[in-house]
Write a protein that holds these residues in place. Sequence first.
Motif, PDB file in Angstrom:
ATOM      1  N   ASP A  54       4.734  31.651  37.306  1.00 30.91           N
ATOM      2  CA  ASP A  54       4.710  32.541  38.482  1.00 30.91           C
ATOM      3  C   ASP A  54       5.941  33.148  38.541  1.00 30.91           C
ATOM      4  N   MET A  55       7.448  32.488  38.226  1.00 27.41           N
ATOM      5  CA  MET A  55       8.543  33.002  38.586  1.00 27.41           C
ATOM      6  C   MET A  55       9.123  33.940  37.372  1.00 27.41           C
ATOM      7  N   LYS A  56       8.369  34.216  36.535  1.00 29.13           N
ATOM      8  CA  LYS A  56       8.780  35.126  35.362  1.00 29.13           C
ATOM      9  C   LYS A  56       9.385  36.528  36.252  1.00 29.13           C
ATOM     10  N   GLY A  57      10.508  37.028  35.566  1.00 23.45           N
ATOM     11  CA  GLY A  57      11.147  38.128  35.996  1.00 23.45           C
ATOM     12  C   GLY A  57      12.084  37.831  37.103  1.00 23.45           C
ATOM     13  N   ARG A  58      12.430  36.360  37.305  1.00 20.58           N
ATOM     14  CA  ARG A  58      13.502  36.087  38.187  1.00 20.58           C
ATOM     15  C   ARG A  58      14.213  35.026  37.580  1.00 20.58           C
ATOM     16  N   TYR A  59      15.481  34.962  37.776  1.00 17.42           N
ATOM     17  CA  TYR A  59      16.095  33.662  37.587  1.00 17.42           C
ATOM     18  C   TYR A  59      15.937  32.543  38.049  1.00 17.42           C
ATOM     19  N   VAL A  60      15.863  31.538  37.437  1.00 19.39           N
ATOM     20  CA  VAL A  60      15.366  30.298  38.199  1.00 19.39           C
ATOM     21  C   VAL A  60      16.258  28.992  37.604  1.00 19.39           C
ATOM     22  N   LEU A  61      16.727  28.197  38.514  1.00 22.14           N
ATOM     23  CA  LEU A  61      17.316  26.926  38.139  1.00 22.14           C
ATOM     24  C   LEU A  61      16.379  25.975  38.424  1.00 22.14           C
ATOM     25  N   LEU A  62      16.096  25.203  37.414  1.00 21.83           N
ATOM     26  CA  LEU A  62      15.334  23.961  37.365  1.00 21.83           C
ATOM     27  C   LEU A  62      16.089  22.727  37.642  1.00 21.83           C
ATOM     28  N   SER A  63      16.046  21.994  38.604  1.00 23.23           N
ATOM     29  CA  SER A  63      16.803  20.797  38.882  1.00 23.23           C
ATOM     30  C   SER A  63      16.232  19.294  38.844  1.00 23.23           C
ATOM     31  N   PHE A  64      16.049  18.644  37.701  1.00 22.69           N
ATOM     32  CA  PHE A  64      15.380  17.497  37.694  1.00 22.69           C
ATOM     33  C   PHE A  64      16.219  16.354  38.413  1.00 22.69           C
ATOM     34  N   TRP A  65      15.754  15.406  39.096  1.00 26.10           N
ATOM     35  CA  TRP A  65      16.803  14.514  39.616  1.00 26.10           C
ATOM     36  C   TRP A  65      15.795  13.400  40.144  1.00 26.10           C
ATOM     37  N   ALA A  66      16.515  12.225  40.756  1.00 27.40           N
ATOM     38  CA  ALA A  66      15.493  11.066  41.506  1.00 27.40           C
ATOM     39  C   ALA A  66      16.652  10.737  42.442  1.00 27.40           C
ATOM     40  N   SER A  67      16.257  10.236  43.553  1.00 26.72           N
ATOM     41  CA  SER A  67      16.934   9.532  44.629  1.00 26.72           C
ATOM     42  C   SER A  67      17.731   8.334  44.163  1.00 26.72           C
ATOM     43  N   ARG A  90      19.429  36.236  43.610  1.00 27.10           N
ATOM     44  CA  ARG A  90      19.108  36.216  42.081  1.00 27.10           C
ATOM     45  C   ARG A  90      18.308  35.116  41.637  1.00 27.10           C
ATOM     46  N   VAL A  91      18.548  33.851  42.224  1.00 25.17           N
ATOM     47  CA  VAL A  91      18.488  32.716  41.567  1.00 25.17           C
ATOM     48  C   VAL A  91      17.435  31.929  42.485  1.00 25.17           C
ATOM     49  N   GLU A  92      16.103  31.617  41.976  1.00 24.26           N
ATOM     50  CA  GLU A  92      15.305  30.852  42.441  1.00 24.26           C
ATOM     51  C   GLU A  92      15.448  29.507  42.165  1.00 24.26           C
ATOM     52  N   MET A  93      15.384  28.524  42.914  1.00 28.54           N
ATOM     53  CA  MET A  93      15.697  26.870  42.943  1.00 28.54           C
ATOM     54  C   MET A  93      14.269  26.150  42.844  1.00 28.54           C
ATOM     55  N   VAL A  94      13.983  25.351  41.678  1.00 21.45           N
ATOM     56  CA  VAL A  94      13.055  24.748  41.586  1.00 21.45           C
ATOM     57  C   VAL A  94      13.394  23.354  41.181  1.00 21.45           C
ATOM     58  N   SER A  95      13.564  22.561  42.501  1.00 23.23           N
ATOM     59  CA  SER A  95      13.892  21.034  42.545  1.00 23.23           C
ATOM     60  C   SER A  95      12.672  20.123  42.293  1.00 23.23           C
ATOM     61  N   VAL A  96      12.838  19.293  41.302  1.00 21.31           N
ATOM     62  CA  VAL A  96      11.730  18.452  41.092  1.00 21.31           C
ATOM     63  C   VAL A  96      12.237  16.966  40.961  1.00 21.31           C
ATOM     64  N   SER A  97      11.801  16.128  41.951  1.00 19.98           N
ATOM     65  CA  SER A  97      12.326  14.640  42.132  1.00 19.98           C
ATOM     66  C   SER A  97      11.306  13.931  41.409  1.00 19.98           C
ATOM     67  N   PHE A  98      11.530  12.817  40.566  1.00 21.24           N
ATOM     68  CA  PHE A  98      10.639  12.005  39.806  1.00 21.24           C
ATOM     69  C   PHE A  98      10.876  10.483  40.746  1.00 21.24           C
ATOM     70  N   ASP A  99      10.896  10.700  41.947  1.00 22.02           N
ATOM     71  CA  ASP A  99      10.582   9.419  43.027  1.00 22.02           C
ATOM     72  C   ASP A  99       9.215   9.007  42.888  1.00 22.02           C
ATOM     73  N   GLU A 100       8.948   7.599  42.681  1.00 23.49           N
ATOM     74  CA  GLU A 100       7.333   7.348  42.727  1.00 23.49           C
ATOM     75  C   GLU A 100       6.795   7.242  43.990  1.00 23.49           C
ATOM     76  N   TYR A 101       7.694   7.415  45.328  1.00 23.25           N
ATOM     77  CA  TYR A 101       7.024   7.316  46.644  1.00 23.25           C
ATOM     78  C   TYR A 101       7.485   8.644  47.347  1.00 23.25           C
ATOM     79  N   GLN A 102       6.484   9.031  47.775  1.00 20.38           N
ATOM     80  CA  GLN A 102       6.561  10.664  48.786  1.00 20.38           C
ATOM     81  C   GLN A 102       7.595  10.356  49.891  1.00 20.38           C
ATOM     82  N   SER A 103       7.402   9.173  50.365  1.00 21.06           N
ATOM     83  CA  SER A 103       8.402   8.766  51.738  1.00 21.06           C
ATOM     84  C   SER A 103       9.674   8.609  51.279  1.00 21.06           C
TER      85      SER A 103
END
Length: 166
Positions: A54-67, A90-103
């Motif tokens: 859905d973000m095609k046409g924009r620059y995207v920064l994908l950031s994969f991390w965990a607390s 110009r850049v949309e950030m998509v930040s994805v955490s791999f924490d196993e607990y939502q809280s």
Amino acid sequence: MKYVKWVFVVLLICSLTSFVEKDKPTGGLNVGDIAPDFSIQTMLAEQPEQDLSDMKGRYVLLSFWASYDAQSRMQNASLSNVLRSSELNRVEMVSVSFDEYQSIFEETIRKDQIVTPTCFVETKGESSDLFKKYRLSRGFTNYLLDDNGVIIAKNISASELSAYLN
């Protein structure tokens, strides 16, 4: 005569190390690769899923991390701050955490003051399909994608991103 043994040992070590691949990527995707598409659950009722496509046409920064990974968490927070303080949208950030607990995820983004609407948590952690699709490992990573979804930078720092935006 006693130096002959040492010369033999050095030659043996040199010959064994010549079989090791030196330029092999250390993991994950590389610059020039097309970022694999994915869908991820959001916390918004009006938009239950977000697709990378859905973000095609924009620059995207994908950031994969965990607390629990201090370095990736700090990197994620500093990248978020650069994008928030930048006048250029110009850049949309998509930040994805791999924490196993939502809280834990929610408390971390509150403490780190991450206010991106595209901040997600993958509660399956390192066993998730997304983690495997991007061939991530401990230490995580981030990718800057161009408007066609091609990776143009990997493991970009906040200062590099700031220079890139200017």
